[in-house]
Design a protein around this motif. Structure first.
Motif, short mmCIF file in Angstrom:
data_model
loop_
_atom_site.label_atom_id
_atom_site.label_comp_id
_atom_site.label_asym_id
_atom_site.label_seq_id
_atom_site.Cartn_x
_atom_site.Cartn_y
_atom_site.Cartn_z
N PRO A 37 0.81 -1.22 0.00
CA PRO A 37 0.00 0.00 0.00
C PRO A 37 0.85 1.27 0.00
O PRO A 37 0.36 2.33 -0.35
CB PRO A 37 -0.82 -0.11 1.29
CG PRO A 37 -0.03 -1.02 2.16
CD PRO A 37 0.70 -1.97 1.24
N ASP A 38 2.11 1.16 0.38
CA ASP A 38 3.00 2.32 0.39
C ASP A 38 3.67 2.55 -0.95
O ASP A 38 4.35 3.54 -1.15
CB ASP A 38 4.07 2.15 1.47
CG ASP A 38 3.48 2.09 2.87
OD1 ASP A 38 2.44 2.75 3.10
OD2 ASP A 38 4.04 1.39 3.72
N ALA A 39 3.51 1.60 -1.86
CA ALA A 39 4.16 1.72 -3.16
C ALA A 39 3.51 2.82 -3.99
O ALA A 39 2.33 3.10 -3.85
CB ALA A 39 4.07 0.39 -3.91
N LEU A 40 4.31 3.40 -4.83
CA LEU A 40 3.81 4.42 -5.74
C LEU A 40 3.07 3.75 -6.88
O LEU A 40 3.24 2.57 -7.14
CB LEU A 40 4.99 5.22 -6.29
CG LEU A 40 5.79 5.98 -5.24
CD1 LEU A 40 7.07 6.52 -5.85
CD2 LEU A 40 4.98 7.10 -4.67
N SER A 41 2.28 4.52 -7.57
CA SER A 41 1.52 3.97 -8.68
C SER A 41 1.55 4.93 -9.86
O SER A 41 1.42 6.14 -9.68
CB SER A 41 0.08 3.74 -8.24
OG SER A 41 -0.71 3.41 -9.33
N PRO A 42 1.70 4.39 -11.08
CA PRO A 42 1.69 5.25 -12.26
C PRO A 42 0.36 5.98 -12.45
O PRO A 42 0.30 6.97 -13.15
CB PRO A 42 1.96 4.30 -13.42
CG PRO A 42 1.94 2.93 -12.88
CD PRO A 42 1.91 3.00 -11.40
N GLU A 43 -0.69 5.48 -11.79
CA GLU A 43 -1.98 6.17 -11.89
C GLU A 43 -1.95 7.51 -11.16
O GLU A 43 -2.73 8.40 -11.45
CB GLU A 43 -3.08 5.29 -11.30
CG GLU A 43 -3.29 4.02 -12.09
CD GLU A 43 -3.62 2.83 -11.20
OE1 GLU A 43 -3.86 3.00 -10.00
OE2 GLU A 43 -3.62 1.71 -11.74
N PHE A 44 -1.04 7.64 -10.19
CA PHE A 44 -0.97 8.86 -9.40
C PHE A 44 0.21 9.76 -9.76
O PHE A 44 0.11 10.97 -9.65
CB PHE A 44 -0.89 8.51 -7.90
CG PHE A 44 -2.07 7.73 -7.42
CD1 PHE A 44 -3.33 8.31 -7.35
CD2 PHE A 44 -1.95 6.40 -7.07
CE1 PHE A 44 -4.42 7.59 -6.93
CE2 PHE A 44 -3.04 5.67 -6.64
CZ PHE A 44 -4.29 6.27 -6.57
N ILE A 45 1.31 9.16 -10.17
CA ILE A 45 2.50 9.95 -10.49
C ILE A 45 3.34 9.20 -11.52
O ILE A 45 3.55 8.00 -11.39
CB ILE A 45 3.33 10.27 -9.21
CG1 ILE A 45 4.50 11.19 -9.54
CG2 ILE A 45 3.79 9.00 -8.54
CD1 ILE A 45 5.21 11.73 -8.31
N SER A 46 3.79 9.92 -12.52
CA SER A 46 4.65 9.29 -13.53
C SER A 46 6.04 9.13 -12.94
O SER A 46 6.41 9.80 -11.97
CB SER A 46 4.72 10.15 -14.79
OG SER A 46 5.48 11.32 -14.56
N MET A 47 6.80 8.25 -13.53
CA MET A 47 8.17 8.03 -13.05
C MET A 47 9.00 9.30 -13.20
O MET A 47 9.80 9.63 -12.33
CB MET A 47 8.81 6.86 -13.81
CG MET A 47 10.15 6.44 -13.24
SD MET A 47 10.12 5.96 -11.50
CE MET A 47 9.14 4.49 -11.57
N GLU A 48 8.78 10.02 -14.28
CA GLU A 48 9.51 11.27 -14.49
C GLU A 48 9.17 12.28 -13.40
O GLU A 48 10.06 12.94 -12.85
CB GLU A 48 9.20 11.86 -15.87
CG GLU A 48 10.00 13.10 -16.17
CD GLU A 48 9.74 13.65 -17.57
OE1 GLU A 48 10.20 14.76 -17.83
OE2 GLU A 48 9.09 12.97 -18.38
N GLU A 49 7.89 12.40 -13.06
CA GLU A 49 7.48 13.31 -11.98
C GLU A 49 8.09 12.87 -10.66
O GLU A 49 8.54 13.71 -9.87
CB GLU A 49 5.96 13.35 -11.85
CG GLU A 49 5.25 14.04 -12.98
CD GLU A 49 3.74 13.88 -12.87
OE1 GLU A 49 3.05 14.88 -13.12
OE2 GLU A 49 3.26 12.77 -12.56
N PHE A 50 8.08 11.58 -10.40
CA PHE A 50 8.67 11.04 -9.18
C PHE A 50 10.13 11.45 -9.07
O PHE A 50 10.60 11.93 -8.03
CB PHE A 50 8.52 9.52 -9.14
CG PHE A 50 9.25 8.86 -8.01
CD1 PHE A 50 8.76 8.93 -6.71
CD2 PHE A 50 10.42 8.15 -8.23
CE1 PHE A 50 9.42 8.32 -5.66
CE2 PHE A 50 11.09 7.54 -7.19
CZ PHE A 50 10.59 7.62 -5.90
N PHE A 51 10.88 11.28 -10.17
CA PHE A 51 12.30 11.60 -10.18
C PHE A 51 12.53 13.11 -10.02
O PHE A 51 13.30 13.54 -9.17
CB PHE A 51 12.95 11.09 -11.46
CG PHE A 51 14.38 11.52 -11.60
CD1 PHE A 51 15.36 10.99 -10.79
CD2 PHE A 51 14.74 12.46 -12.54
CE1 PHE A 51 16.69 11.40 -10.90
CE2 PHE A 51 16.06 12.88 -12.67
CZ PHE A 51 17.03 12.34 -11.85
#
Length: 147
Positions: A37-51
């Motif tokens: 449940p703590d994992a990120l999800s592409p539905e909420f944030i793109s990998m580029e945005e995360f970085f």
């Protein structure tokens, strides 16, 4: 036959996939059957945005500092520090192999830019070197084999 560059890219993708499978396999015993449940999800944030957001907020500063502190021990020690402190466990479950690979490469490029003053092209030359690949794979195997 593919060009050497394409072969190298294919090898990197295969190495990343193998590493991801090892990480998943090693974490399955400790993880519940439910998705993290703590994992990120592409539905909420793109990998580029995360970085990009992580860089702006300084979320990777501790990782980069630990990697820099390990440098006197050699490249394999730097890679081990990367695996121990990286955000990979947060993203491996929910993002594609390509997204995770992009994050790994982006983190290493950012590290080399910040701690070595290299530009992106120079950092990529280092990351694509056989010495780096060998040290990175050895560190991945070492971390994956730890209890």
């Amino acid at each position: 036959m593919s060009s050497p560059r394409k072969q190298q890219k294919k090898h990197k993708r295969a190495s990343a996939k193998a590493r991801q499978n090892r990480i998943l396999r090693n974490n399955q015993a400790a993880a519940s059957t439910e998705t993290n449940p703590d994992a990120l999800s592409p539905e909420f944030i793109s990998m580029e945005e995360f970085f990009v957001d992580g860089l702006e907020l300084g979320a990777f500063d501790d990782l980069f500092d630990d990697m820099a502190a390990a440098e006197p021990e050699g490249l394999e020690a730097v890679a081990r520090a990367f695996f121990k402190e990286s955000p990979l466990p947060l993203v491996v479950e929910n993002y594609s192999e390509e997204d995770v690979t992009d994050l790994v490469v982006s983190l290493w490029v950012a590290y080399y830019e910040k701690h070595h003053g290299l530009n992106e092209d120079q950092a990529m030359i280092r990351i694509e070197s056989p010495e780096f690949m060998q040290a990175y794979q050895a560190a991945a195997d070492d971390v994956a084999n730890q209890p």
